[in-house]
Write a protein that holds these residues in place. Structure first.
Motif, PDB file in Angstrom:
ATOM      1  N   ARG A  18       0.927  -1.283   0.116  1.00 42.91           N
ATOM      2  CA  ARG A  18       0.056  -0.199   0.124  1.00 42.91           C
ATOM      3  C   ARG A  18       0.916   1.248   0.056  1.00 42.91           C
ATOM      4  NH1 ARG A  18      -3.020  -2.844   3.976  1.00 42.91           N
ATOM      5  NH2 ARG A  18      -2.147  -1.808   5.535  1.00 42.91           N
ATOM      6  N   GLU A  19       2.019   1.345   0.640  1.00 41.63           N
ATOM      7  CA  GLU A  19       2.870   2.402   0.699  1.00 41.63           C
ATOM      8  C   GLU A  19       3.884   2.577  -0.413  1.00 41.63           C
ATOM      9  OE1 GLU A  19       4.716   1.694   4.479  1.00 41.63           O
ATOM     10  OE2 GLU A  19       3.061   2.344   5.774  1.00 41.63           O
ATOM     11  N   GLY A  20       3.728   1.527  -1.254  1.00 37.69           N
ATOM     12  CA  GLY A  20       4.374   1.674  -2.636  1.00 37.69           C
ATOM     13  C   GLY A  20       6.065   1.091  -2.652  1.00 37.69           C
ATOM     14  N   ALA A  21       6.202   0.310  -1.497  1.00 37.55           N
ATOM     15  CA  ALA A  21       7.576  -0.207  -1.402  1.00 37.55           C
ATOM     16  C   ALA A  21       7.899  -1.171  -2.702  1.00 37.55           C
ATOM     17  CB  ALA A  21       7.526  -1.040  -0.048  1.00 37.55           C
ATOM     18  N   PHE A  22       6.976  -1.664  -3.119  1.00 41.27           N
ATOM     19  CA  PHE A  22       7.398  -2.537  -4.260  1.00 41.27           C
ATOM     20  C   PHE A  22       7.229  -2.111  -5.972  1.00 41.27           C
ATOM     21  CE2 PHE A  22       5.451  -5.252  -1.081  1.00 41.27           C
ATOM     22  CZ  PHE A  22       6.546  -5.947  -0.559  1.00 41.27           C
ATOM     23  N   ASP A  23       6.767  -0.602  -5.678  1.00 42.22           N
ATOM     24  CA  ASP A  23       6.856   0.045  -7.239  1.00 42.22           C
ATOM     25  C   ASP A  23       8.044   0.463  -7.677  1.00 42.22           C
ATOM     26  OD1 ASP A  23       4.123   0.437  -6.280  1.00 42.22           O
ATOM     27  OD2 ASP A  23       4.076   2.455  -5.956  1.00 42.22           O
ATOM     28  N   ASN A  24       8.209   0.093  -9.024  1.00 43.53           N
ATOM     29  CA  ASN A  24       9.470   0.565  -9.749  1.00 43.53           C
ATOM     30  C   ASN A  24      10.740  -0.574  -9.197  1.00 43.53           C
ATOM     31  OD1 ASN A  24       8.011   2.751 -10.839  1.00 43.53           O
ATOM     32  ND2 ASN A  24       8.663   4.042  -9.279  1.00 43.53           N
ATOM     33  N   LEU A  25      10.271  -1.754  -8.930  1.00 40.98           N
ATOM     34  CA  LEU A  25      11.498  -2.780  -8.939  1.00 40.98           C
ATOM     35  C   LEU A  25      11.853  -3.091  -9.941  1.00 40.98           C
ATOM     36  CD1 LEU A  25       9.563  -4.962  -6.001  1.00 40.98           C
ATOM     37  CD2 LEU A  25      11.542  -3.434  -5.632  1.00 40.98           C
ATOM     38  N   ALA A  26      13.214  -3.480 -10.139  1.00 38.92           N
ATOM     39  CA  ALA A  26      13.929  -4.108 -11.293  1.00 38.92           C
ATOM     40  C   ALA A  26      13.168  -5.212 -11.864  1.00 38.92           C
ATOM     41  CB  ALA A  26      15.257  -4.130 -10.974  1.00 38.92           C
ATOM     42  N   GLY A  27      12.669  -5.518 -13.050  1.00 42.95           N
ATOM     43  CA  GLY A  27      12.089  -6.427 -13.685  1.00 42.95           C
ATOM     44  C   GLY A  27      10.661  -6.666 -13.481  1.00 42.95           C
ATOM     45  N   ALA A  28      10.056  -5.464 -12.771  1.00 37.55           N
ATOM     46  CA  ALA A  28       8.568  -5.513 -12.527  1.00 37.55           C
ATOM     47  C   ALA A  28       7.934  -5.807 -13.836  1.00 37.55           C
ATOM     48  CB  ALA A  28       8.107  -3.971 -11.949  1.00 37.55           C
ATOM     49  N   GLY A  29       6.834  -6.341 -13.897  1.00 37.09           N
ATOM     50  CA  GLY A  29       6.029  -6.602 -14.995  1.00 37.09           C
ATOM     51  C   GLY A  29       6.670  -8.037 -15.935  1.00 37.09           C
ATOM     52  N   LYS A  30       7.923  -8.254 -15.695  1.00 37.00           N
ATOM     53  CA  LYS A  30       8.713  -9.199 -16.524  1.00 37.00           C
ATOM     54  C   LYS A  30       8.374 -10.612 -15.807  1.00 37.00           C
ATOM     55  CE  LYS A  30      12.038  -6.059 -18.007  1.00 37.00           C
ATOM     56  NZ  LYS A  30      13.549  -5.710 -18.107  1.00 37.00           N
ATOM     57  N   PRO A  31       8.362 -11.698 -16.726  1.00 41.08           N
ATOM     58  CA  PRO A  31       8.116 -13.226 -16.293  1.00 41.08           C
ATOM     59  C   PRO A  31       9.526 -13.356 -15.339  1.00 41.08           C
ATOM     60  CG  PRO A  31       8.536 -13.113 -18.587  1.00 41.08           C
ATOM     61  CD  PRO A  31       8.582 -11.703 -18.137  1.00 41.08           C
ATOM     62  N   LEU A  32       9.182 -14.552 -14.308  1.00 39.64           N
ATOM     63  CA  LEU A  32      10.093 -14.769 -13.475  1.00 39.64           C
ATOM     64  C   LEU A  32      11.020 -15.623 -14.565  1.00 39.64           C
ATOM     65  CD1 LEU A  32       8.400 -15.554 -10.390  1.00 39.64           C
ATOM     66  CD2 LEU A  32       9.802 -13.609 -10.583  1.00 39.64           C
ATOM     67  N   PRO A  33      12.296 -15.755 -13.982  1.00 44.59           N
ATOM     68  CA  PRO A  33      13.139 -16.463 -15.004  1.00 44.59           C
ATOM     69  C   PRO A  33      13.054 -17.880 -14.744  1.00 44.59           C
ATOM     70  CG  PRO A  33      14.461 -15.567 -12.993  1.00 44.59           C
ATOM     71  CD  PRO A  33      13.169 -14.971 -13.268  1.00 44.59           C
ATOM     72  N   LYS A  34      13.018 -19.001 -15.768  1.00 48.08           N
ATOM     73  CA  LYS A  34      13.077 -20.277 -15.460  1.00 48.08           C
ATOM     74  C   LYS A  34      13.979 -20.993 -14.205  1.00 48.08           C
ATOM     75  CE  LYS A  34      11.045 -21.136 -20.006  1.00 48.08           C
ATOM     76  NZ  LYS A  34      11.342 -21.883 -21.122  1.00 48.08           N
ATOM     77  N   CYS A  35      13.151 -21.720 -13.626  1.00 47.84           N
ATOM     78  CA  CYS A  35      14.079 -22.400 -12.646  1.00 47.84           C
ATOM     79  C   CYS A  35      14.288 -23.756 -12.424  1.00 47.84           C
ATOM     80  CB  CYS A  35      13.546 -21.755 -11.299  1.00 47.84           C
ATOM     81  SG  CYS A  35      14.488 -22.287  -9.787  1.00 47.84           S
ATOM     82  N   ASP A  36      15.281 -24.672 -12.528  1.00 49.60           N
ATOM     83  CA  ASP A  36      15.399 -25.887 -12.725  1.00 49.60           C
ATOM     84  C   ASP A  36      15.165 -26.711 -11.067  1.00 49.60           C
ATOM     85  OD1 ASP A  36      15.927 -25.996 -15.370  1.00 49.60           O
ATOM     86  OD2 ASP A  36      18.070 -25.897 -14.932  1.00 49.60           O
ATOM     87  N   ASP A  37      15.283 -25.989 -10.170  1.00 48.12           N
ATOM     88  CA  ASP A  37      15.361 -26.392  -8.944  1.00 48.12           C
ATOM     89  C   ASP A  37      14.350 -25.257  -7.938  1.00 48.12           C
ATOM     90  OD1 ASP A  37      15.448 -27.580  -6.544  1.00 48.12           O
ATOM     91  OD2 ASP A  37      17.727 -27.290  -6.383  1.00 48.12           O
TER      92      ASP A  37
END
Length: 99
Positions: A18-37
């Motif tokens: 609510r306070e915007g702590a997660f706004d403008n994070l690097a990689g926002a809106g991009k899919p998470l990288p694939k993970c084998d584990d």
């Protein structure tokens, strides 16, 4: 069974959101990288970001340094010591590769 602090954790996350702590994070809106584990993904990321490498890699790097040093060393006593150190490293490296 939920962690005893799960409600507190969720409340803190919601407040930060609510306070915007997660706004403008690097990689926002991009899919998470694939993970084998996925079970160990966070641990692997932290290790990678802090320069951790598997033991056999660090041993190989150390062995390469000793080999280079051996090529430049003319003192017989020092060469014997380097060869001995290399032998021990090669044994450790073989154990690390098998483990």
């Amino acid at each position: 069974m939920d962690h005893p602090l799960i409600d507190l954790i969720n409340a803190k996350i919601q407040k930060a959101d609510r306070e915007g702590a997660f706004d403008n994070l690097a990689g926002a809106g991009k899919p998470l990288p694939k993970c084998d584990d996925p079970d160990n993904a966070v641990m692997h990321r932290i290790l990678k970001e802090n320069g951790a490498v598997p033991e056999f890699v660090s041993l190989s790097q150390e062995l390469a340094k000793l080999r280079a040093e051996l090529l430049e060393t003319t003192d017989r006593t020092e060469r014997r010591k380097l060869i001995s150190d290399m032998s021990l490293l090669e044994a450790r490296l073989e154990i690390a590769r098998k483990g």
